[in-house]
Design a protein around this motif. Structure first.
Motif, PDB file in Angstrom:
ATOM      1  N   ALA A 139       0.848  -0.936   0.101  1.00 27.95           N
ATOM      2  CA  ALA A 139      -0.301  -0.365   0.266  1.00 27.95           C
ATOM      3  C   ALA A 139       0.868   1.424   0.577  1.00 27.95           C
ATOM      4  N   ALA A 140       2.157   0.825   1.127  1.00 24.44           N
ATOM      5  CA  ALA A 140       2.778   2.833   0.641  1.00 24.44           C
ATOM      6  C   ALA A 140       3.450   2.487  -1.068  1.00 24.44           C
ATOM      7  N   ARG A 141       3.107   1.950  -1.675  1.00 24.39           N
ATOM      8  CA  ARG A 141       3.733   2.015  -3.022  1.00 24.39           C
ATOM      9  C   ARG A 141       3.438   3.376  -3.726  1.00 24.39           C
ATOM     10  N   TRP A 142       1.358   3.316  -3.128  1.00 21.19           N
ATOM     11  CA  TRP A 142       0.457   4.255  -3.441  1.00 21.19           C
ATOM     12  C   TRP A 142       0.022   4.935  -2.539  1.00 21.19           C
ATOM     13  N   VAL A 143      -0.014   4.863  -1.689  1.00 21.13           N
ATOM     14  CA  VAL A 143      -0.390   5.849  -0.321  1.00 21.13           C
ATOM     15  C   VAL A 143       0.414   6.327   0.756  1.00 21.13           C
ATOM     16  N   ALA A 144       0.500   7.527   1.250  1.00 18.46           N
ATOM     17  CA  ALA A 144       1.423   7.854   2.599  1.00 18.46           C
ATOM     18  C   ALA A 144       0.709   8.057   3.383  1.00 18.46           C
ATOM     19  N   GLY A 170       4.678  17.840 -20.601  1.00 14.48           N
ATOM     20  CA  GLY A 170       5.367  18.680 -21.626  1.00 14.48           C
ATOM     21  C   GLY A 170       5.381  19.499 -21.066  1.00 14.48           C
ATOM     22  N   HIS A 171       4.874  20.668 -20.715  1.00 14.93           N
ATOM     23  CA  HIS A 171       4.695  22.230 -19.789  1.00 14.93           C
ATOM     24  C   HIS A 171       4.822  22.305 -18.402  1.00 14.93           C
ATOM     25  N   GLY A 172       4.670  21.378 -17.881  1.00 18.13           N
ATOM     26  CA  GLY A 172       4.635  21.455 -16.489  1.00 18.13           C
ATOM     27  C   GLY A 172       5.546  22.555 -15.979  1.00 18.13           C
ATOM     28  N   ALA A 173       6.784  21.657 -16.048  1.00 15.40           N
ATOM     29  CA  ALA A 173       8.177  22.330 -16.033  1.00 15.40           C
ATOM     30  C   ALA A 173       8.319  23.396 -15.944  1.00 15.40           C
ATOM     31  N   ALA A 174       7.632  24.535 -16.792  1.00 13.23           N
ATOM     32  CA  ALA A 174       7.984  25.847 -16.789  1.00 13.23           C
ATOM     33  C   ALA A 174       7.669  26.417 -15.557  1.00 13.23           C
ATOM     34  N   TYR A 175       6.600  25.778 -15.379  1.00 17.04           N
ATOM     35  CA  TYR A 175       5.865  26.822 -14.136  1.00 17.04           C
ATOM     36  C   TYR A 175       5.923  26.162 -12.769  1.00 17.04           C
ATOM     37  N   GLY A 176       7.136  25.625 -13.226  1.00 24.41           N
ATOM     38  CA  GLY A 176       7.709  24.505 -11.472  1.00 24.41           C
ATOM     39  C   GLY A 176       7.032  23.411 -11.174  1.00 24.41           C
ATOM     40  N   LEU A 177       5.549  22.423 -11.638  1.00 23.41           N
ATOM     41  CA  LEU A 177       4.769  22.029 -11.451  1.00 23.41           C
ATOM     42  C   LEU A 177       5.801  20.653 -12.192  1.00 23.41           C
ATOM     43  N   CYS A 178       6.495  19.751 -11.358  1.00 23.45           N
ATOM     44  CA  CYS A 178       6.710  18.622 -12.132  1.00 23.45           C
ATOM     45  C   CYS A 178       5.969  17.148 -11.025  1.00 23.45           C
ATOM     46  N   GLN A 179       6.044  16.610 -11.897  1.00 29.67           N
ATOM     47  CA  GLN A 179       5.692  14.757 -11.611  1.00 29.67           C
ATOM     48  C   GLN A 179       6.596  13.939 -10.928  1.00 29.67           C
ATOM     49  N   ILE A 180       6.030  13.451  -9.624  1.00 25.51           N
ATOM     50  CA  ILE A 180       7.235  13.056  -8.596  1.00 25.51           C
ATOM     51  C   ILE A 180       7.616  11.468  -8.729  1.00 25.51           C
ATOM     52  N   TYR A 181       6.649  10.895  -8.930  1.00 24.39           N
ATOM     53  CA  TYR A 181       6.591   9.176  -8.839  1.00 24.39           C
ATOM     54  C   TYR A 181       6.398   8.935 -10.362  1.00 24.39           C
ATOM     55  N   ARG A 182       6.760   8.159 -11.086  1.00 19.92           N
ATOM     56  CA  ARG A 182       6.970   7.356 -12.256  1.00 19.92           C
ATOM     57  C   ARG A 182       6.109   6.205 -12.159  1.00 19.92           C
ATOM     58  N   ASN A 183       5.227   6.209 -11.131  1.00 19.21           N
ATOM     59  CA  ASN A 183       3.747   5.054 -10.976  1.00 19.21           C
ATOM     60  C   ASN A 183       2.849   6.246 -10.829  1.00 19.21           C
ATOM     61  N   GLU A 184       2.715   7.773 -10.365  1.00 17.81           N
ATOM     62  CA  GLU A 184       1.696   8.261 -10.682  1.00 17.81           C
ATOM     63  C   GLU A 184       1.890   9.422 -11.310  1.00 17.81           C
ATOM     64  N   PRO A 185       0.891   9.303 -12.606  1.00 16.50           N
ATOM     65  CA  PRO A 185       1.222  10.621 -13.927  1.00 16.50           C
ATOM     66  C   PRO A 185       0.755  11.647 -13.134  1.00 16.50           C
ATOM     67  N   TRP A 186      -0.220  11.482 -12.687  1.00  9.37           N
ATOM     68  CA  TRP A 186      -0.992  12.372 -11.625  1.00  9.37           C
ATOM     69  C   TRP A 186      -0.930  13.284 -11.325  1.00  9.37           C
ATOM     70  N   HIS A 187       0.300  12.443  -9.932  1.00  6.65           N
ATOM     71  CA  HIS A 187       0.717  13.515  -8.755  1.00  6.65           C
ATOM     72  C   HIS A 187       1.392  14.377  -9.661  1.00  6.65           C
ATOM     73  N   TYR A 188       1.343  15.929  -8.268  1.00  7.22           N
ATOM     74  CA  TYR A 188       2.304  16.916  -9.056  1.00  7.22           C
ATOM     75  C   TYR A 188       2.104  17.652  -8.047  1.00  7.22           C
ATOM     76  N   GLU A 189       3.726  18.413  -7.898  1.00  7.18           N
ATOM     77  CA  GLU A 189       3.682  18.704  -6.963  1.00  7.18           C
ATOM     78  C   GLU A 189       5.271  19.716  -6.811  1.00  7.18           C
ATOM     79  N   LEU A 190       5.190  21.265  -6.759  1.00  3.90           N
ATOM     80  CA  LEU A 190       5.895  22.275  -6.938  1.00  3.90           C
ATOM     81  C   LEU A 190       7.652  21.971  -6.702  1.00  3.90           C
ATOM     82  N   ARG A 191       7.796  22.081  -7.631  1.00  2.00           N
ATOM     83  CA  ARG A 191       9.539  22.468  -7.406  1.00  2.00           C
ATOM     84  C   ARG A 191      10.078  24.215  -7.869  1.00  2.00           C
ATOM     85  N   ALA A 192      10.249  24.615  -7.133  1.00  2.00           N
ATOM     86  CA  ALA A 192      10.582  26.494  -8.110  1.00  2.00           C
ATOM     87  C   ALA A 192      11.884  26.327  -9.195  1.00  2.00           C
ATOM     88  N   ASP A 193      12.338  25.729  -8.743  1.00  2.00           N
ATOM     89  CA  ASP A 193      13.452  26.146  -9.716  1.00  2.00           C
ATOM     90  C   ASP A 193      13.183  25.163 -10.977  1.00  2.00           C
TER      91      ASP A 193
END
Length: 216
Positions: A139-144, A170-193
């Motif tokens: 379960a930890a592979r999907w839910v924290a 394709g465009h999220g990085a320009a706004y600081g939005l990054c996919q964090i986990y390869r198995n969760e293409p829907w999960h995005y977090e902010l990475r300011a740089d």
């Protein structure tokens, strides 16, 4: 004494018999009407039956978590939904800028399927994941946990729709939005740089993320 002809006696007897049958029929009819009225009075209405057999979806014994988003998701501009309103302000700002660009670019709509989560909601998701996958480690592979989940902190958002996630990929990085986990293409977090350096390398799943190892 005058003798009454046999035919007259027969006719009189017949009339008395008919009247008797009519009286019996009338009495039976009255009894039937009264019985029907009693049954109607005693029968429960459909609403009273349903109150015993069908629990209400809005029953206070099982309220929906305040962080749950309605089916179909919510727009990133909907500040009336806690799951969106309680996101980190910088993350919410980046999402709205990206959403405006996606809509202008090719009509893509970024819809939030999960954002900020209450501790109750996160605990419920974790219990459901353990039941679904059979163990806490799987379960930890999907839910924290509540202690490690970026959703509980308001630092993560799930975006629905393959078109939306493809656009963000394709465009999220320009706004600081990054996919964090390869198995969760829907999960995005902010990475300011990320606009300058690009998004960091993705983890295979949350179990590879050092943040998820705290307080487990």
């Amino acid at each position: 004494m005058t003798r009454i002809p046999a035919s007259a006696r027969t006719a009189r007897t017949t009339r008395r018999g008919v009247r008797g049958l009519i009286a019996v029929a009338l009495i039976a009819g009255v009894v039937a009407v009264i019985a029907a009225a009693v049954l109607v009075h005693q029968a429960p209405t459909s609403s009273s039956r349903s109150s015993f057999t069908t629990p209400s979806l809005s029953s206070p014994s099982s309220p929906a978590p305040p962080s749950r988003i309605p089916p179909g998701g919510a727009t990133v501009f909907d500040g009336s939904i806690p799951a969106v309103a309680k996101l980190d302000p910088e993350l919410r700002k980046a999402l709205r800028e990206a959403a405006a660009a996606a809509a202008t670019d090719n009509g893509v709509e970024l819809r939030v399927t999960s954002g900020w989560r209450s501790t109750e909601h996160q605990n419920r998701l974790l219990r459901e994941a353990v039941e679904k996958y059979g163990s806490e480690s799987e379960a930890a592979r999907w839910v924290a946990t509540v202690e490690t989940s970026p959703h509980v902190a308001g630092d993560a958002v799930d975006i629905g729709g393959s078109g939306a996630t493809a656009w963000l990929s394709g465009h999220g990085a320009a706004y600081g939005l990054c996919q964090i986990y390869r198995n969760e293409p829907w999960h995005y977090e902010l990475r300011a740089d990320a606009a300058d350096r690009g998004c960091p390398r993705m983890y295979a799943d949350p179990t590879q993320d050092p943040r998820m190892r705290r307080q487990r």
